[in-house]
Design an enzyme around this catalytic site. Structure first.
Site, PDB file in Angstrom:
ATOM      1  N   GLY A 193      26.530  -7.997  -4.243  1.00 45.83           N
ATOM      2  CA  GLY A 193      26.640  -6.613  -4.709  1.00 45.83           C
ATOM      3  C   GLY A 193      27.510  -5.794  -3.771  1.00 45.83           C
ATOM      4  O   GLY A 193      28.388  -5.038  -4.207  1.00 45.83           O
ATOM      5  N   PHE A 249      26.787 -29.652   7.809  1.00 51.37           N
ATOM      6  CA  PHE A 249      25.676 -29.320   6.925  1.00 51.37           C
ATOM      7  C   PHE A 249      25.500 -30.470   5.938  1.00 51.37           C
ATOM      8  O   PHE A 249      26.360 -31.356   5.851  1.00 51.37           O
ATOM      9  CB  PHE A 249      25.994 -28.022   6.170  1.00 51.37           C
ATOM     10  CG  PHE A 249      25.096 -26.864   6.506  1.00 51.37           C
ATOM     11  CD1 PHE A 249      24.882 -26.483   7.818  1.00 51.37           C
ATOM     12  CD2 PHE A 249      24.452 -26.136   5.498  1.00 51.37           C
ATOM     13  CE1 PHE A 249      24.064 -25.399   8.124  1.00 51.37           C
ATOM     14  CE2 PHE A 249      23.640 -25.056   5.797  1.00 51.37           C
ATOM     15  CZ  PHE A 249      23.436 -24.683   7.101  1.00 51.37           C
ATOM     16  N   ASP A 258      14.775  -9.458 -10.853  1.00 51.19           N
ATOM     17  CA  ASP A 258      14.844  -8.245 -11.670  1.00 51.19           C
ATOM     18  C   ASP A 258      16.018  -8.259 -12.651  1.00 51.19           C
ATOM     19  O   ASP A 258      15.875  -7.852 -13.805  1.00 51.19           O
ATOM     20  CB  ASP A 258      14.912  -7.007 -10.767  1.00 51.19           C
ATOM     21  CG  ASP A 258      13.655  -6.854  -9.913  1.00 51.19           C
ATOM     22  OD1 ASP A 258      12.572  -7.284 -10.373  1.00 51.19           O
ATOM     23  OD2 ASP A 258      13.747  -6.328  -8.793  1.00 51.19           O
ATOM     24  N   GLN A 300      16.049 -25.026  -6.414  1.00 50.70           N
ATOM     25  CA  GLN A 300      16.164 -25.818  -5.189  1.00 50.70           C
ATOM     26  C   GLN A 300      14.933 -25.653  -4.305  1.00 50.70           C
ATOM     27  O   GLN A 300      14.524 -24.532  -4.017  1.00 50.70           O
ATOM     28  CB  GLN A 300      17.393 -25.377  -4.399  1.00 50.70           C
ATOM     29  CG  GLN A 300      17.560 -26.119  -3.082  1.00 50.70           C
ATOM     30  CD  GLN A 300      18.964 -25.968  -2.526  1.00 50.70           C
ATOM     31  OE1 GLN A 300      19.275 -24.974  -1.864  1.00 50.70           O
ATOM     32  NE2 GLN A 300      19.817 -26.928  -2.810  1.00 50.70           N
ATOM     33  N   HIS A 347      13.913 -26.244  -0.630  1.00 47.59           N
ATOM     34  CA  HIS A 347      14.524 -26.503   0.672  1.00 47.59           C
ATOM     35  C   HIS A 347      13.627 -27.459   1.441  1.00 47.59           C
ATOM     36  O   HIS A 347      12.421 -27.266   1.486  1.00 47.59           O
ATOM     37  CB  HIS A 347      14.699 -25.195   1.441  1.00 47.59           C
ATOM     38  CG  HIS A 347      15.637 -25.317   2.599  1.00 47.59           C
ATOM     39  ND1 HIS A 347      15.321 -26.023   3.735  1.00 47.59           N
ATOM     40  CD2 HIS A 347      16.901 -24.857   2.787  1.00 47.59           C
ATOM     41  CE1 HIS A 347      16.354 -25.970   4.578  1.00 47.59           C
ATOM     42  NE2 HIS A 347      17.318 -25.265   4.027  1.00 47.59           N
ATOM     43  N   LEU A 405      11.931 -20.056   6.223  1.00 46.47           N
ATOM     44  CA  LEU A 405      13.010 -21.051   6.236  1.00 46.47           C
ATOM     45  C   LEU A 405      13.347 -21.523   7.642  1.00 46.47           C
ATOM     46  O   LEU A 405      13.399 -20.731   8.580  1.00 46.47           O
ATOM     47  CB  LEU A 405      14.256 -20.423   5.597  1.00 46.47           C
ATOM     48  CG  LEU A 405      15.549 -21.243   5.645  1.00 46.47           C
ATOM     49  CD1 LEU A 405      15.435 -22.463   4.750  1.00 46.47           C
ATOM     50  CD2 LEU A 405      16.729 -20.388   5.217  1.00 46.47           C
ATOM     51  N   THR A 463      16.618 -23.454   9.046  1.00 43.68           N
ATOM     52  CA  THR A 463      17.950 -23.790   8.539  1.00 43.68           C
ATOM     53  C   THR A 463      18.280 -25.281   8.601  1.00 43.68           C
ATOM     54  O   THR A 463      17.880 -25.988   9.521  1.00 43.68           O
ATOM     55  CB  THR A 463      19.051 -23.012   9.284  1.00 43.68           C
ATOM     56  OG1 THR A 463      20.323 -23.491   8.831  1.00 43.68           O
ATOM     57  CG2 THR A 463      18.992 -23.220  10.789  1.00 43.68           C
ATOM     58  N   GLU A 464      19.057 -25.706   7.601  1.00 43.24           N
ATOM     59  CA  GLU A 464      19.625 -27.047   7.579  1.00 43.24           C
ATOM     60  C   GLU A 464      20.536 -27.263   8.791  1.00 43.24           C
ATOM     61  O   GLU A 464      20.785 -28.394   9.211  1.00 43.24           O
ATOM     62  CB  GLU A 464      20.452 -27.168   6.285  1.00 43.24           C
ATOM     63  CG  GLU A 464      20.981 -28.521   5.965  1.00 43.24           C
ATOM     64  CD  GLU A 464      21.495 -28.531   4.527  1.00 43.24           C
ATOM     65  OE1 GLU A 464      20.666 -28.426   3.597  1.00 43.24           O
ATOM     66  OE2 GLU A 464      22.721 -28.616   4.333  1.00 43.24           O
ATOM     67  N   ARG A 481      20.100 -31.454  -0.415  1.00 44.64           N
ATOM     68  CA  ARG A 481      18.737 -30.933  -0.290  1.00 44.64           C
ATOM     69  C   ARG A 481      17.760 -31.538  -1.280  1.00 44.64           C
ATOM     70  O   ARG A 481      16.602 -31.789  -0.945  1.00 44.64           O
ATOM     71  CB  ARG A 481      18.750 -29.411  -0.434  1.00 44.64           C
ATOM     72  CG  ARG A 481      19.361 -28.743   0.766  1.00 44.64           C
ATOM     73  CD  ARG A 481      19.418 -27.242   0.611  1.00 44.64           C
ATOM     74  NE  ARG A 481      19.977 -26.655   1.826  1.00 44.64           N
ATOM     75  CZ  ARG A 481      20.330 -25.377   1.933  1.00 44.64           C
ATOM     76  NH1 ARG A 481      20.179 -24.564   0.904  1.00 44.64           N
ATOM     77  NH2 ARG A 481      20.830 -24.923   3.059  1.00 44.64           N
ATOM     78  N   HIS A 534      13.384 -22.375  -2.774  1.00 41.72           N
ATOM     79  CA  HIS A 534      14.396 -21.696  -1.957  1.00 41.72           C
ATOM     80  C   HIS A 534      15.468 -20.975  -2.771  1.00 41.72           C
ATOM     81  O   HIS A 534      15.893 -19.891  -2.405  1.00 41.72           O
ATOM     82  CB  HIS A 534      15.051 -22.741  -1.062  1.00 41.72           C
ATOM     83  CG  HIS A 534      16.068 -22.197  -0.105  1.00 41.72           C
ATOM     84  ND1 HIS A 534      15.764 -21.224   0.815  1.00 41.72           N
ATOM     85  CD2 HIS A 534      17.384 -22.509   0.100  1.00 41.72           C
ATOM     86  CE1 HIS A 534      16.837 -20.951   1.539  1.00 41.72           C
ATOM     87  NE2 HIS A 534      17.836 -21.695   1.109  1.00 41.72           N
ATOM     88  N   GLU A 589      23.261 -14.909  -6.595  1.00 44.78           N
ATOM     89  CA  GLU A 589      22.228 -15.833  -7.054  1.00 44.78           C
ATOM     90  C   GLU A 589      21.775 -15.534  -8.482  1.00 44.78           C
ATOM     91  O   GLU A 589      21.344 -16.438  -9.202  1.00 44.78           O
ATOM     92  CB  GLU A 589      21.022 -15.811  -6.093  1.00 44.78           C
ATOM     93  CG  GLU A 589      20.028 -16.946  -6.352  1.00 44.78           C
ATOM     94  CD  GLU A 589      18.967 -17.088  -5.266  1.00 44.78           C
ATOM     95  OE1 GLU A 589      19.155 -16.512  -4.167  1.00 44.78           O
ATOM     96  OE2 GLU A 589      17.947 -17.751  -5.512  1.00 44.78           O
ATOM     97  N   ARG A 645      22.458 -26.968  -5.257  1.00 46.34           N
ATOM     98  CA  ARG A 645      23.427 -26.253  -4.423  1.00 46.34           C
ATOM     99  C   ARG A 645      23.530 -26.898  -3.045  1.00 46.34           C
ATOM    100  O   ARG A 645      22.518 -27.292  -2.473  1.00 46.34           O
ATOM    101  CB  ARG A 645      23.004 -24.795  -4.268  1.00 46.34           C
ATOM    102  CG  ARG A 645      23.847 -24.030  -3.278  1.00 46.34           C
ATOM    103  CD  ARG A 645      23.519 -22.564  -3.258  1.00 46.34           C
ATOM    104  NE  ARG A 645      22.242 -22.226  -2.649  1.00 46.34           N
ATOM    105  CZ  ARG A 645      22.014 -22.208  -1.335  1.00 46.34           C
ATOM    106  NH1 ARG A 645      22.956 -22.548  -0.480  1.00 46.34           N
ATOM    107  NH2 ARG A 645      20.824 -21.863  -0.866  1.00 46.34           N
TER     108      ARG A 645
END
Lengths: 590, 236
Positions: free
Chosen positions: A20, A121, A224, A243, A245, A255, A257-258, A289, A356, A390, A401
């Site tokens: 946005g 990653f 929303d 997904q 995670h 979370l 992180t990867e 993932r 996730h 998203e 993803r």
């Protein structure tokens, strides 16, 4: 009849997260009357929680890196239902979008030569899967989302974007021709309800991970925009694709992180075995993932889970050493101490697959224009409605993803939506005004809650919804449970339609916001459930015991959920990139 | 602490002539949960209770509040850290107007943030790739860029309470220094001249409440010290 105050903008952007704000920046720079309407102050949006980085072939870690390799990984990661024209756009435009962020001030970590730091990653390769692991994820330590979101907010301040902070969008307003011409919105601080008129309405409302009981998502991630679009009768694409995670902190869901595995961390079961070597002999812990999450669940189901209930595994980081952990993963060290009571310098972190990311969403083209299907099943643009981030399904993520592709999606498609809208505004947009009846129809559910006199409570119903989704639509799925789940959701919808909002006050009434959010969770949950039940194959994140194989004959397709009929249809995947050869579907191994 | 006694500041401008403290008994089932979890349990008892929250993991900065006299984030503050004698007292962040219950009006706080022009300024042409920056130069931003704008620091600062319109406050000054310290920023002179007055920076009296209460472990006082040095060097 309508006595609502109205606010008029060239473009209204609903949602103040990464996509946005990126769209808004583009429009504000062009001098268009642009407003960002966000239910939280923009830097509280969920983009702030992104950790590991933004994946992009900028050639800093490897000067020979190529965006086409990134595109190959993205398409393979998607299990071949990403649209290849969109993946091509994402990966080829990516470097420009990342350099822009750096020029705006994003404090990326650096290599010794001064270029942006990139880490390995999951699902990344060189030379179309032939050249071994790539390091393609640009990072600001493990706080990349925070750095990105604040940078974008700051640059919107610089360019005088109008902000309607702590405003809540209730529903879209459509005119007699079915064009979207704005929305109904409520100022949370005062409770005032207004009609926002706009030639372009952008849904940048993020994900909806809160349909699950266990999620890495912020409390505000209630879908929303998806809810509004479904209520307005617009279709959703690939909503079965959620997904999980691999590494949410056990118990808390926050979370990890990867990037931890990118920096050299790995998963172990209760026997201390590095089990990913068995499931993905080449990529091991850096398989994509969906693969890693399924492997963890299989370890647990086979009795090799850790803890009293044998229901989680461990992420081992201590061998990386304190210096690397403090320099590259400082946020993880903090979160791990706070939520797992574990210091990763000395002990492994207990983790479990956790909801996730929503790969599905509002179908759009690469310009962010929302798409519906006409009676013959052909794509048709929805006038006035756009989506990015998203909430949208362009689709670059398909059925799964890749890590680091979410932040890139936000900035590339936020930017492209902004540019397209600028061009369209310059050419002139003229839609019919909404009538009082059109506005009234968008006011219905707000009036329903405001008029409610008794019924069940919002938190109870939310919990019931999350339990259904968690039990019947998790990492592994099967027909019978999903049928039950769909039935239970239909009953729950009736209960939610009769639920009660006890507090009718106006000033900062968060109970009203939570009630309105519950309607959206319901829409997202039902679309997810019906799509999951009807896609009779396993692909990417959608994994069924009763249909364990990928079925390219019938399902090399997007699913399209129609809210009016509650039926699932299909939509062709794009296999026609403009500048590279098509990546043909292959067996997917890591 | 199975049954926790919570005393919380309540004010609804539509119905309350004045704020008051309301008592709650909360069953935490003996677990050392976060203060935000307690607030959610309280909201199930009384849905009219208003507070902000979003990420619930200490990175969005929504739920700054005053817990037993200390500012912090509800979502990353376990009861064991704040509860005294089985009792928890929750109040809104001090020094800002209250909208409702724990929700404060942060307009003045944001205004001071905007005042320091919190964005990179660089008047040189943009290169085709990123601007280069050495890891050492990048390290100068550590401890500065991580601010989450929760306002725990500024609302614990007596100088900010006294002059919220003229003293930038610790959060704004931390960000001011984040851009002064960035080797990519070329507006140092203009930034400093905007701060050359007796209030903007020099109202800091080194009380260091900001350092004591920053939930991210940042040190605004040190950043303010660096700005002072730059201002004094600039003046000579």
């Amino acid at each position: 009849m309508s006595n609502l105050r109205s606010l008029t903008f060239d473009a209204i952007i609903i949602g103040g997260g990464g996509s946005g704000l990126r769209a808004a920046l583009e429009l504000a720079k062009s001098g268009k009357q642009t407003a960002v309407l966000s239910k939280v102050f923009p830097t509280r949006s969920h983009t702030v929680s992104a950790q590991g980085g933004i994946t992009c072939a900028i050639g800093a870690a490897d000067p020979d890196d190529d965006w086409r390799w990134h595109m190959y990984d993205t398409v393979k990661g998607s299990d071949y239902i990403a649209d290849q024209d969109a993946a091509e756009y994402l990966c080829s435009e990516g470097p420009k979008a990342v350099f822009e962020l750096e020029h705006m001030g994003l404090p990326f970590s650096r290599f010794d030569n001064g270029r942006i730091y990139q880490r390995p990653f999951g699902g990344q390769s060189k030379n179309f899967g032939e050249g071994g692991q790539a390091a393609r994820t640009c990072a600001a330590a493990d706080r990349t989302g925070h750095a990105l979101l604040h940078t974008l907010y700051q640059n919107n301040l610089k360019n005088n974007t109008t902000f309607l902070n702590e405003w809540y969008a209730v529903d879209l307003v459509k005119n007699a021709s079915g064009d979207v011409v704005g929305c109904i919105a409520m100022c949370i601080e005062t409770g005032e309800v207004v009609h926002v008129k706009s030639k372009a309405t952008v849904l940048a409302t993020g994900g909806a991970g809160r349909i699950y009981a266990s999620t890495t998502n912020a409390l505000i991630n209630t879908g929303d925009g998806v809810g509004m679009a479904l209520r307005a009768g617009f279709p959703m694409q690939d909503m079965e694709m959620w997904q999980f995670h691999p590494t949410g902190i056990y118990g808390a869901g926050t979370l990890v992180t990867e990037g931890c595995r990118g920096e050299g961390g790995y998963l172990i079961n209760k026997d201390g075995e590095r089990f990913m070597e068995r499931y993905a002999p080449n990529a091991k812990d850096l398989a994509s993932r969906d693969v890693v999450s399924r492997s963890i669940v299989m370890e647990i189901l086979d009795g090799r889970g850790a803890g009293e209930n044998g229901d989680h595994v461990f992420l081992k980081l201590d061998h990386l050493g304190e210096e690397v952990l403090n320099k590259r993963l400082p946020g993880i060290c903090e979160l791990s101490k706070t939520f797992a009571h574990v210091d990763p310098v000395t002990e492994p972190i207990p983790v479990v697959p956790t909801c996730h990311y929503m790969m599905g969403g509002i179908p759009t083209n690469i310009h962010g224009q929302a798409i519906m299907q006409d009676d013959s099943g052909k794509d048709q643009i929805v006038n006035g409605l756009f989506a990015c981030g998203e909430a949208a399904c362009v689709s670059v993520h398909g059925a799964n993803r890749l890590g680091g592709n979410s932040l890139l999606d936000l900035v590339v498609f936020g930017r492209s939506a902004g540019r397209f809208i600028e061009g369209a505004l310059n050419e002139g947009i003229d839609y019919l005004d909404a009538t009082d009846a059109d506005i009234q129809s968008a006011m219905k559910r707000l009036e329903r809650w405001n008029g409610s006199e008794d019924g069940e409570s919002v938190p109870d119903l939310k919990r019931a919804l999350q339990d259904i989704m968690q039990t019947d639509f998790g990492v592994f799925r099967e027909e019978k449970k999903m049928q039950e789940g769909v039935k239970r959701l239909a009953e729950l919808r009736e209960r939610i339609n009769n639920a009660y909002l006890p507090d009718k006050s106006n000033a900062f009434n968060t109970a009203r916001v939570e009630a309105l959010e519950l309607d959206n969770l319901m829409e997202v949950a039902e679309a997810t459930a019906i799509s999951a039940l009807e896609r009779k194959e396993s692909r990417g994140a959608h994994s069924r015991y009763d249909h364990p194989d990928r079925d390219d004959v019938n399902w090399l397709k997007h699913s399209i959920y129609c809210p009016k009929t509650k039926q699932l249809g299909k939509r062709d995947v794009n296999f026609r990139p403009k500048t590279v050869d098509t990546f043909e579907p292959k067996i997917r191994t890591y | 602490m199975s049954n926790l006694q919570v005393s919380i500041y309540r004010y609804n401008p539509e119905t309350d002539a004045a704020p008051y403290m309301q008592e709650f008994q909360v069953d935490t089932k003996g677990r050392d949960v976060m203060v935000l979890d307690v607030l959610h349990l309280m909201k199930e008892q009384d849905s009219s209770l208003a507070f902000r929250r979003s990420c619930r993991e200490g990175v969005c900065g929504s739920d700054g509040m005053n817990m037993n006299g200390r500012n912090g984030l509800g979502c990353i503050t376990p009861l064991s850290e704040v509860v005294k004698n089985g009792k928890l007292v929750l109040r809104p962040l001090p020094g800002l107007p209250v909208i409702r219950d724990l929700v404060v009006d942060m307009a003045m706080f944001y205004k001071q943030y905007e005042r320091i022009q919190p964005y990179l300024q660089n008047d040189e042409p943009e290169p085709a790739i990123e601007r280069l920056q050495s890891p050492e130069d990048r390290e100068k931003l550590d401890g500065l860029y991580e601010c989450i704008l929760c306002a725990c620091c500024s609302t614990a600062c007596p100088s900010f309470w006294w002059n919220p319109d003229k003293f930038v406050g610790p959060a704004g000054l931390l960000q001011s220094y984040r851009f002064l310290a960035d080797t990519r920023d070329t507006a140092t002179r203009e930034r400093l001249s905007d701060l050359q007055d007796p209030f903007s920076v020099f109202r800091c009296r080194g009380i260091m409440n900001c350092v004591a209460f920053c939930p991210k472990g940042l040190n605004p006082t040190r950043a303010i010290g660096k700005i002072r040095e730059m201002l004094l060097a600039d003046a000579t």
